[in-house]
Design a protein around this motif. Structure first.
Motif, PDB file in Angstrom:
ATOM      1  N   GLN A 403      26.404  39.941  50.793  1.00  0.00           N
ATOM      2  CA  GLN A 403      27.607  40.735  50.517  1.00  0.00           C
ATOM      3  C   GLN A 403      28.474  40.860  51.771  1.00  0.00           C
ATOM      4  O   GLN A 403      29.696  40.769  51.713  1.00  0.00           O
ATOM      5  CB  GLN A 403      27.223  42.146  50.055  1.00  0.00           C
ATOM      6  CG  GLN A 403      26.696  42.227  48.648  1.00  0.00           C
ATOM      7  CD  GLN A 403      27.788  42.163  47.607  1.00  0.00           C
ATOM      8  OE1 GLN A 403      28.893  41.700  47.880  1.00  0.00           O
ATOM      9  NE2 GLN A 403      27.487  42.570  46.392  1.00  0.00           N
ATOM     10  N   MET A 404      27.821  41.076  52.918  1.00  0.00           N
ATOM     11  CA  MET A 404      28.570  41.252  54.166  1.00  0.00           C
ATOM     12  C   MET A 404      29.335  39.980  54.523  1.00  0.00           C
ATOM     13  O   MET A 404      30.517  40.020  54.858  1.00  0.00           O
ATOM     14  CB  MET A 404      27.607  41.589  55.310  1.00  0.00           C
ATOM     15  CG  MET A 404      26.935  42.924  55.181  1.00  0.00           C
ATOM     16  SD  MET A 404      28.176  44.219  55.097  1.00  0.00           S
ATOM     17  CE  MET A 404      27.807  44.935  53.551  1.00  0.00           C
ATOM     18  N   SER A 406      30.147  37.565  52.598  1.00  0.00           N
ATOM     19  CA  SER A 406      31.166  37.284  51.603  1.00  0.00           C
ATOM     20  C   SER A 406      32.414  38.121  51.868  1.00  0.00           C
ATOM     21  O   SER A 406      33.547  37.656  51.692  1.00  0.00           O
ATOM     22  CB  SER A 406      30.561  37.553  50.237  1.00  0.00           C
ATOM     23  OG  SER A 406      31.527  37.701  49.279  1.00  0.00           O
ATOM     24  N   ALA A 407      32.188  39.376  52.329  1.00  0.00           N
ATOM     25  CA  ALA A 407      33.330  40.228  52.682  1.00  0.00           C
ATOM     26  C   ALA A 407      34.073  39.657  53.873  1.00  0.00           C
ATOM     27  O   ALA A 407      35.305  39.694  53.943  1.00  0.00           O
ATOM     28  CB  ALA A 407      32.853  41.639  52.998  1.00  0.00           C
ATOM     29  N   ALA A 410      36.177  36.852  52.658  1.00  0.00           N
ATOM     30  CA  ALA A 410      37.362  37.308  51.922  1.00  0.00           C
ATOM     31  C   ALA A 410      38.366  37.984  52.845  1.00  0.00           C
ATOM     32  O   ALA A 410      39.441  38.380  52.407  1.00  0.00           O
ATOM     33  CB  ALA A 410      36.943  38.263  50.820  1.00  0.00           C
ATOM     34  N   GLN A 412      37.914  40.855  54.343  1.00  0.00           N
ATOM     35  CA  GLN A 412      37.873  42.311  54.237  1.00  0.00           C
ATOM     36  C   GLN A 412      37.178  42.934  55.433  1.00  0.00           C
ATOM     37  O   GLN A 412      37.098  44.144  55.552  1.00  0.00           O
ATOM     38  CB  GLN A 412      37.110  42.698  52.975  1.00  0.00           C
ATOM     39  CG  GLN A 412      37.710  42.102  51.736  1.00  0.00           C
ATOM     40  CD  GLN A 412      38.051  43.151  50.730  1.00  0.00           C
ATOM     41  OE1 GLN A 412      37.500  44.233  50.757  1.00  0.00           O
ATOM     42  NE2 GLN A 412      38.988  42.859  49.864  1.00  0.00           N
ATOM     43  N   MET A 413      36.586  42.089  56.272  1.00  0.00           N
ATOM     44  CA  MET A 413      35.756  42.580  57.360  1.00  0.00           C
ATOM     45  C   MET A 413      35.793  41.508  58.436  1.00  0.00           C
ATOM     46  O   MET A 413      35.912  40.324  58.114  1.00  0.00           O
ATOM     47  CB  MET A 413      34.327  42.711  56.812  1.00  0.00           C
ATOM     48  CG  MET A 413      33.436  43.690  57.483  1.00  0.00           C
ATOM     49  SD  MET A 413      31.820  43.591  56.734  1.00  0.00           S
ATOM     50  CE  MET A 413      31.906  44.823  55.484  1.00  0.00           C
TER      51      MET A 413
END
Lengths: 437, 290
Positions: A403-404, A406-407, A410, A412-413
């Motif tokens: 999840q990290m 992938s963020a 994207a 987002q991070m």
């Protein structure tokens, strides 16, 4: 009226006695093309074993894993044959959840199974599952695009080669993206790829004391290169692309390079499904300059018998049929050699007809032989497994870390933030699970 | 006339039904409560020790928990705003006499009958996909870069998908309410010189208040547990951007097979839902008295 009732009664008595003779085994399997084909061909098995009836439970990978794990962990006994990955086999064998397959029927030829797969399915010298098909990972690329861009991808490329080629092939205005990689979160999705990539950078998940190593320089380098390549040369929306999404992009001719499972090769070279079938070439999984470790991905879908079954013998006979050399031959007869389940038996790769029909055979075999899941990293590590860490906690940790990243993909991070979060949550989960054990 | 005797006989007679009902509700809840105090992971067999509030501590300090809480509230709030504003406007539109009214109404209501997983798949693959989707093609036709909805604005995209499914429900309820509005009142107001806006705010909206309350109440109950749309489109990601409490409980119990942690999460979710319900009842109870 009375007569028809009598007839119904007689029929049901007959049916009951018949059922008492025939044994029904329930098989849980995944909805991949090769398994669907197995169901179609199962008539061949029931013809020779009239006393065994088959019942199928076909599910999507994640759902299958949830059902099967719940069933076996609670000793439910719902299934007699389970389709499981090589991740589960040693863990479950250790817990005495699986029946050992050391006495397969004559002619099964256990020694024919590829050594890397066989050792992945063996626990304390006993085989606990029979491989249905196996895979490693490799590079698939478009020869026409490479030629047009004037780049060459060697048989054993490095990450620098890949990056250069991806840059040269990218033509965003024509919707051609240099490289497609997995970005969808999940321990079996983006983390399978990223773990393999990190391994090829010399990174490791844990050190000798089970301390997370995700903030090491090797992981940082791997993650940053991954993000750079995907941001510059990857398709938009990559953070929700998994195996299937990338397969479809590649088949539509929108990817220059795709690094993923070897089973994909038979789909991208299939002229009925792929628009680029005759323009694909293969290379081994890249490594980083100076690191002698290719991404040693090794996966297989296997059939195993839970100890909670009451039809052990019937289940064993079915498994022996489904994973035998004869089954491979049967598939080849009915649907051609290209469709034969790959990656499990040495004899398949010695078969000249197969080599002729499957242009990916040699690279698949090379990749699988190069896999060393017993020694995933160049560092000394307390675990085994190629694109995963073979501990029960990894499913949860891998998905959360996925999840990290992938963020980060994207946007987002930041990459640093993602790495830091991943490191923290891995240590947290390991503490919760009580490591080191 | 009920004597004390007949009353106790009546109690005796309904007791099986009451017991069944209690068992129906209490057994699953108490099992969950019991599991939430155990160290119980399906993948690690062995003794299931009693560990007190440790599962709760790990659930509440989970880095995902706070985001999940905020996301849950944003999701419920966002969908409620969109469906009520949109529902009122659509209801007024559909209330006007027009050609093909029956067919138009059926079409407007249709999305409500599409299963959440199906609508999520359709939106993800056919509309929002940044390479093949309809929106991407429109963007490109207009000479712009395609927008990656599920990557760049994941929560907003999910709010959009869920709203699309629930808008027909709100429209349906509000339209029915609007049709019960007395036409004479509107005509009288018009003759007194009230413009369309003041007719809307002073006559229609107060008339719709009770229907809006019903919509808010029913939708909140369902929206607190939105799950299929998230699982299908984003898997709770990227990061924790679309993880809500329901998804977090799912991740604990079915991705990590942590029965104890999942149960603790379930209990926390029940408590949170009750808090929301109390506030809602307060606000709405007042409204319903009008």
């Amino acid at each position: 009226m009375r007569r028809s009732l009598w007839a119904v009664g007689a029929v049901s008595v007959l049916a009951f006695t018949a059922a008492a003779h025939a044994e029904t085994i329930t098989i849980a399997t995944v909805n991949n093309g090769d398994m669907i084909r197995m169901q179609k061909l199962a008539e061949d098995f029931t013809k020779n074993h009239p006393d065994i009836q088959l019942e199928w439970v076909t599910l999507e990978e994640n759902v299958l894993r949830q059902r099967v794990t719940t069933d076996i962990a609670t000793k439910g006994g719902q299934y007699d044959v389970m389709t499981i990955g090589n991740y589960e086999v040693p863990i479950w064998a250790k817990q005495n959840w699986l029946v050992a397959l050391d006495d397969m029927p004559d002619g099964y030829d256990t020694d024919d199974i590829l050594p890397s797969i066989r050792s992945a399915l063996t626990y304390e010298d006993k085989l606990y599952a029979a491989p249905f098909y196996g895979e490693s990972a490799m590079v698939m690329y478009r020869t026409d695009l490479a030629e047009k861009a004037g780049v060459e991808i060697p048989d054993q490329p490095t990450w620098a080669d890949i990056k250069k080629a991806a840059e040269a092939m990218t033509d965003k205005s024509n919707e051609v993206y240099g490289i497609c990689l997995r970005g969808k979160p999940g321990w079996g999705e983006n983390m399978a790829f990223l773990t393999a990539m990190a391994n090829s950078y010399g990174a490791a998940w844990f050190d000798k004391d089970w301390k997370a190593q995700l903030d090491s320089d090797e992981w940082k380098a791997a993650v940053n290169d991954y993000l750079d390549m995907m941001n510059e040369y990857g398709p938009p929306g990559a953070s929700s692309n998994g195996f299937n999404e990338n397969l479809s992009l590649f088949q539509q001719g929108k990817c220059g390079i795709w690094i993923d499972a070897t089973v994909a090769a038979s789909f991208v070279t299939d002229p009925d499904e792929s628009t680029v079938a005759d323009k694909v070439a293969f290379a081994q999984f890249p490594n980083k300059e100076g690191v002698d470790n290719h991404g040693n991905w090794l996966w297989s879908w296997n059939l195993a018998i839970p100890t909670s079954t009451d039809s052990e013998d019937a289940a064993k006979q079915f498994i022996a049929w489904a994973t035998s050399k004869d089954y491979t031959k049967l598939v080849a007869e009915k649907e051609g050699w290209r469709a034969a389940p790959p990656g499990t038996r040495t004899s398949l790769y010695e078969n000249e007809e197969y080599q002729k029909e499957a242009p990916f055979a040699e690279m698949t075999l090379n990749s699988m032989q190069a896999a060393t899941p017993d020694k995933p990293s160049v560092q000394d590590v307390p675990y085994t497994g190629g694109q995963f860490v073979a501990i029960p906690e990894f499913q949860g940790i891998g998905t959360a870390v996925g999840q990290m990243f992938s963020a980060a993909l994207a946007g987002q991070m930041s990459a640093d933030q993602a790495i830091q979060n991943a490191q923290q949550l891995t240590n947290r989960e390991m503490t919760k699970a009580g490591y080191p054990k | 006339m009920a004597t004390a005797h007949s009353r106790s006989a009546a109690r005796l007679m309904i007791s099986p039904a009451v017991l069944l009902l209690l068992g129906w509700m209490l057994i699953p809840l108490s099992m969950t409560l019991y599991f939430s105090f155990l160290r119980y992971n399906l993948l690690m067999p062995g003794a299931h020790d009693f560990i007190g509030f440790m599962n709760y501590r790990f659930f509440l300090t989970d880095p995902a928990f706070f985001s999940a809480l905020i996301n849950t509230l944003l999701l419920v709030g966002g969908v409620l705003v969109i469906t009520i504003v949109g529902g009122v406007l659509l209801a007024i539109l559909l209330d006007q006499p027009m050609w093909g009214q029956g067919i138009v109404r059926v079409l407007v209501i249709a999305p409500f009958f599409v299963m959440p997983t199906v609508s999520a798949l359709v939106w993800k693959n056919m509309f929002m996909n940044p390479v093949n989707g309809l929106f991407a093609n429109i963007f490109r036709a207009l000479g712009m870069q395609p927008f990656d909805f599920l990557g760049q604005a994941p929560l907003a995209s999910i709010i959009l998908i869920v709203s699309w499914g629930w808008l027909p429900f709100a429209t349906l309820i509000l339209l029915t309410a609007l049709q019960s509005l007395d036409r004479d009142q509107l005509e009288a107001a018009e003759m007194d010189g009230a413009g369309p806006l003041s007719r809307f705010f002073h006559i229609m909206l107060p008339h719709l208040a009770r229907a809006i309350t019903v919509v808010v109440l029913i939708q909140t109950i369902f929206l607190l547990s939105v799950f299929a749309e998230i699982l299908v489109t984003t898997n709770g990601g990227p990061g924790y951007a679309t993880t809500n409490i329901t998804y977090l409980v799912y991740a604990q119990s079915l991705l990590q097979f942590d029965v104890g942690g999942g149960s603790a999460g379930g209990i926390v979710a029940v408590i949170l839902a009750n808090i929301v319900a109390i506030f809602l009842m307060r606000m709405i109870g007042k409204n319903l008295d009008v």
